[in-house]
Write an enzyme that holds these catalytic residues in place. Structure first.
Site, PDB file in Angstrom:
ATOM      1  N   ASP A  92       0.300  -0.973   0.124  1.00  0.00           N
ATOM      2  CA  ASP A  92      -0.170   0.291   0.081  1.00  0.00           C
ATOM      3  C   ASP A  92       0.860   1.050   0.001  1.00  0.00           C
ATOM      4  O   ASP A  92       1.381   1.440   0.220  1.00  0.00           O
ATOM      5  CB  ASP A  92      -1.157  -0.153   1.513  1.00  0.00           C
ATOM      6  CG  ASP A  92      -2.012   0.976   1.156  1.00  0.00           C
ATOM      7  OD1 ASP A  92      -2.526   1.417   0.164  1.00  0.00           O
ATOM      8  OD2 ASP A  92      -3.076   0.726   1.689  1.00  0.00           O
TER       9      ASP A  92
ATOM     10  N   ASP B 126     -10.515   2.180  -3.694  1.00  0.00           N
ATOM     11  CA  ASP B 126     -11.026   1.721  -1.888  1.00  0.00           C
ATOM     12  C   ASP B 126     -12.979   1.616  -2.395  1.00  0.00           C
ATOM     13  O   ASP B 126     -13.404   1.254  -0.958  1.00  0.00           O
ATOM     14  CB  ASP B 126     -10.818   3.101  -1.053  1.00  0.00           C
ATOM     15  CG  ASP B 126      -9.764   2.728  -0.239  1.00  0.00           C
ATOM     16  OD1 ASP B 126      -8.651   0.776  -0.912  1.00  0.00           O
ATOM     17  OD2 ASP B 126      -8.839   2.551   0.071  1.00  0.00           O
TER      18      ASP B 126
HETATM   19  C1  GLA Z   1      -5.563   1.855   1.910  1.00  0.00           C
HETATM   20  C2  GLA Z   1      -5.715   0.818   1.246  1.00  0.00           C
HETATM   21  C3  GLA Z   1      -7.111  -0.743   2.434  1.00  0.00           C
HETATM   22  C4  GLA Z   1      -6.903  -0.702   3.112  1.00  0.00           C
HETATM   23  C5  GLA Z   1      -6.303   0.551   4.289  1.00  0.00           C
HETATM   24  C6  GLA Z   1      -5.644  -0.213   5.207  1.00  0.00           C
HETATM   25  O1  GLA Z   1      -6.677   3.107   2.303  1.00  0.00           O
HETATM   26  O2  GLA Z   1      -6.866   1.357   0.097  1.00  0.00           O
HETATM   27  O3  GLA Z   1      -7.561  -1.201   1.154  1.00  0.00           O
HETATM   28  O4  GLA Z   1      -5.260  -1.412   2.970  1.00  0.00           O
HETATM   29  O5  GLA Z   1      -5.303   1.445   3.660  1.00  0.00           O
HETATM   30  O6  GLA Z   1      -4.917   1.864   6.437  1.00  0.00           O
END
Ligand code: GLA
Length: 729
Positions: free
Chosen positions: A480, A550
């Protein structure tokens, strides 16, 4: 194939269906002559391309040899700053004496079969030299000793052209590069629409189509990552180009950092398209004897509309950009705990999720954010990649073993490029983050970005991952990256090299990724950036899939996945079913819609299955079965966007397997329309002479009938979805 006409000094690059032609006009000016549908004519000369210059005599001398010839009216193949071409330059450098004029002329060229890798940068590749031909054309500025090598690869069957630029300083003095774009293409008219993929967090890549205007129109990023706001992709299409018809020219940059991509229309209605590293925030000091290599630009032309263009990008990226063992095999159906628990979990909760998932056929459990340091919210611990024993007293090894005992693989979330101010890592190394001395260090999501322009920081990032991956049985990593860069500066770069920071960061990131994917070939890596803020071909070279967004709402995903598919294959899109009401938009959609829309991509669940009722659990079991049966066609089949979401209330995507034996049509209606008319859906890309059986009804149809007459459809409920499967008989 690449032909060179010695007499006229014309290079003719040919792919299966396209030609790209340029050459040295009167031995002096490198002019762009043509890009489009394949030319078979052997007799190419300048007059046939440049006659229009006669009409511009008042602007430029009509005699090509005339020194007064204004390059401002010549279609250029590589434009430098400091001469009579006043449009966006491909190249801009400042020399020791302060001059910023560059004059390039022919030095040498070679043409060879195959394609060489790009030094330290991701790029498309060949597996066999017959797949592509490459031209390396070297230009030189006699006065400064700057050499520029223009590399072109023509992928024959895959139908794409790639370009990159290498700058070599053969002079005695250091040169400061201010702009090195990867591709500039001059079009002789402005009769185009510009299509690009703007977005935001949870609303990534919603295509926008606008007419070209006079002047510059640019999409770009200066945020350090390719970004959710803009994607390093754009297309130029004729006004009447549709999904299935008309000229479409696609441009994409294989790069994950700052980019510029745009078009400049001059007052005479010519259009200069360009793409490359963003010159804003970029400087590079090139010492004598050093080289600088630009990222690769991918250029795709299709006369079969946007759909034709997308299919070329998809196949190229799926087969000759993505790498590793997961490139060609079906990946795992996974379950991720993020939306189920957020930071609030312990081993028991995770194992409960895993247990239920294993019963319905899920193959891998991903433990998301919150497993390390003392992270119970997003205020701390990034950088401290050791397990939180309060949540997981038995450690990751025990959790992974217990997940494995359920018959599932184990995956783990990392955000390796970040550091929390409240972390042991930051306390020990406060200078490791991006910062500028005596300036504030602005936080984003309470975190700072590690300075990957530094080798020691890259080593630390690599070692943190190595430590976990080599001691725990981890089969999948979610990588990430959750904020953009700010307060740019590196503690180790000299004052005159701070302008190199952004690009050095990306080179550092790529070097870490290259080492990791080589060291752990059995781990499936998925990239992520607050959802899809780094969905670019650079990342796909290292990790064959990206978390698309997301936003897991089925309806929003219809739009996001549609926009993403302009350039990127469904095989690269992570897509999960989540709980309703949806956490991002509050919408309630049926489990069938969430499943059918997600299963076009790399399929998974982002919820606690224990919270579903029996009917929903049965639906989940069926979804996984369907996905196991059809996934390979969604991912390696050719995509035909039969009806696109922006055209109304109905969306239809068709996937045709490579052997044309299986055809899937995935339909979705967004809003029920009472007593709606019955429409006919015309399929594409089938074998005209074959007979296809529609599995659902057992009825047979000729390929010609399905394509010309079509099949009726009517969906009557909100978010009604249907997957039709046809089998060739
Ligand atoms: C980001 C990712 C999510 C999740 C969060 C965790 O927003 O896109 O899928 O993993 O971080 O903090």
């Amino acid at each position: 194939m690449i032909k060179f006409d010695e007499a006229n000094k014309i290079f003719h690059l040919q792919t299966k269906n396209t030609s790209y032609v340029f050459g040295f006009l009167k031995d002096r000016f490198l002019v762009h002559l043509y890009w489009g549908k394949k030319l078979v004519s052997e007799q190419l000369d300048y007059d046939m391309f440049l006659d229009y210059m006669k009409y511009r005599r008042n602007m430029c001398a009509s005699d090509y040899n005339d020194i007064r010839l204004s390059r401002d009216c010549l279609p250029s193949e590589f434009s430098t700053f400091g001469n009579t071409d006043q449009r966006t330059p491909s190249f801009h450098a400042v020399y020791k004496n302060g001059s910023f004029i560059t004059e390039l002329s022919y030095d040498s060229h070679i043409i060879y079969k195959g394609k060489k890798p790009l030094k330290c940068l991701p790029a498309t590749y060949v597996e066999n030299d017959d797949e592509a031909d490459t031209l390396e054309l070297t230009l030189k500025d006699e006065l400064t000793g700057i050499k520029v090598v223009l590399s072109y690869t023509a992928f024959n069957e895959l139908d794409a052209i790639t370009r990159s630029v290498k700058v070599i300083n053969t002079g005695a003095d250091r040169v400061r590069l201010d702009a090195v774009l990867s591709a500039v293409v001059d079009f002789k008219d402005n009769d185009y629409d510009f299509i690009h993929l703007p977005g935001a967090w949870a609303r990534e890549r919603h295509p926008e189509r606008v007419s070209l205007m006079t002047g510059k129109q640019i999409v770009d990023s200066a945020r350090g990552n390719s970004s959710a706001q803009h994607n390093p992709f754009f297309a130029l299409v004729k006004k009447d180009t549709t999904e299935s018809m008309g000229d479409a020219y696609g441009f994409n940059l294989v790069y994950s950092g700052n980019f510029t991509a745009g078009v400049e229309v001059d007052p005479y209605n010519t259009s200069r398209a360009f793409i490359g590293i963003n010159p804003f925030g970029f400087e590079w000091q090139l010492e004598s004897g050093e080289e600088f290599v630009s990222p690769e630009a991918v250029l795709v032309y299709s006369d079969c509309g946007l759909g034709g263009m997308s299919r070329i990008f998809h196949k190229l990226y799926r087969t000759r950009l993505c790498r590793g063992k997961f490139r060609d095999i079906e990946r795992y159906v996974l379950i991720n705990n993020w939306e189920a628990t957020y930071f609030n979990f312990d081993e028991e909760k995770i194992l409960n999720i895993a247990k239920k998932a294993s019963e319905v056929g899920v193959e891998l459990l991903v433990l998301d954010d919150g497993w390390f340091g003392k992270r119970n919210n997003d205020n701390s611990s990034l950088g401290d990649w050791y397990v939180n024993k309060e949540k997981l007293p038995g450690g990751l090894t025990q959790l992974a073993r217990k997940v494995n005992e359920l018959g599932m693989k184990f995956g783990l979330w990392f955000e390796p490029e970040m550091v929390s101010p409240d972390s042991d890592c930051y306390r020990a190394h406060p200078d490791w983050c991006i910062h500028s001395k005596d300036r504030i260090r602005s936080e984003g999501r309470n975190q700072l970005v590690l300075d990957l322009s530094r080798q020691d920081v890259c080593d630390h990032v690599y070692n943190s991952l190595y430590e976990n991956l080599s001691t725990v049985n981890i089969s999948y990593v979610k990588w990430d990256y959750n904020r953009t860069m700010s307060n740019i500066g590196s503690a180790l770069l000299a004052a005159d090299k701070q302008g190199e920071f952004f690009h050095r960061y990306i080179l550092g990131l790529y070097s870490v990724l290259e080492k990791l994917v080589a060291e752990f070939p059995d781990v499936l890596f998925e990239s992520c950036s607050s959802g899809g803020a780094r969905f670019d071909p650079g990342m796909l070279y290292y990790m064959p899939q990206t978390w698309t967004s997301d936003d897991t709402d089925a309806l929003e995903r219809v739009f996001i996945q549609y926009g993403t598919s302009m350039c990127y294959p469904y095989s690269a899109m992570g897509a999960h079913v989540s709980i309703v009401p949806n956490h991002q938009v509050g919408r309630t959609t049926p489990i069938s819609a969430r499943g059918n829309i997600a299963m076009m991509g790399q399929f998974g669940y982002e919820l606690d299955l224990n919270k579903l009722n029996e009917n929903e659990i049965e639906a989940v079991k069926e979804q996984i079965k369907t996905y196991k049966k059809l996934g390979s066609v969604f991912h390696s089949g050719s995509l035909y966007r039969l009806v696109t979401p922006e055209n109304g209330n109905f969306v239809s995507n068709e996937f045709v397997s490579e052997d044309k034996n299986t055809v899937i049509v995935s339909n979705c209606v967004m809003r029920a329309v009472p007593n709606s008319p019955v429409y006919y859906l015309k399929l594409q890309g089938l074998d005209v002479n074959a007979v296809y059986l529609l599995e659902e009804t057992g009825k047979c149809y000729g390929g010609d009938i399905l394509m010309s007459a079509g099949i009726p459809y009517q969906l009557t409920k909100d978010y009604d979805t249907r997957i039709l499967v046809f089998k060739k008989q």
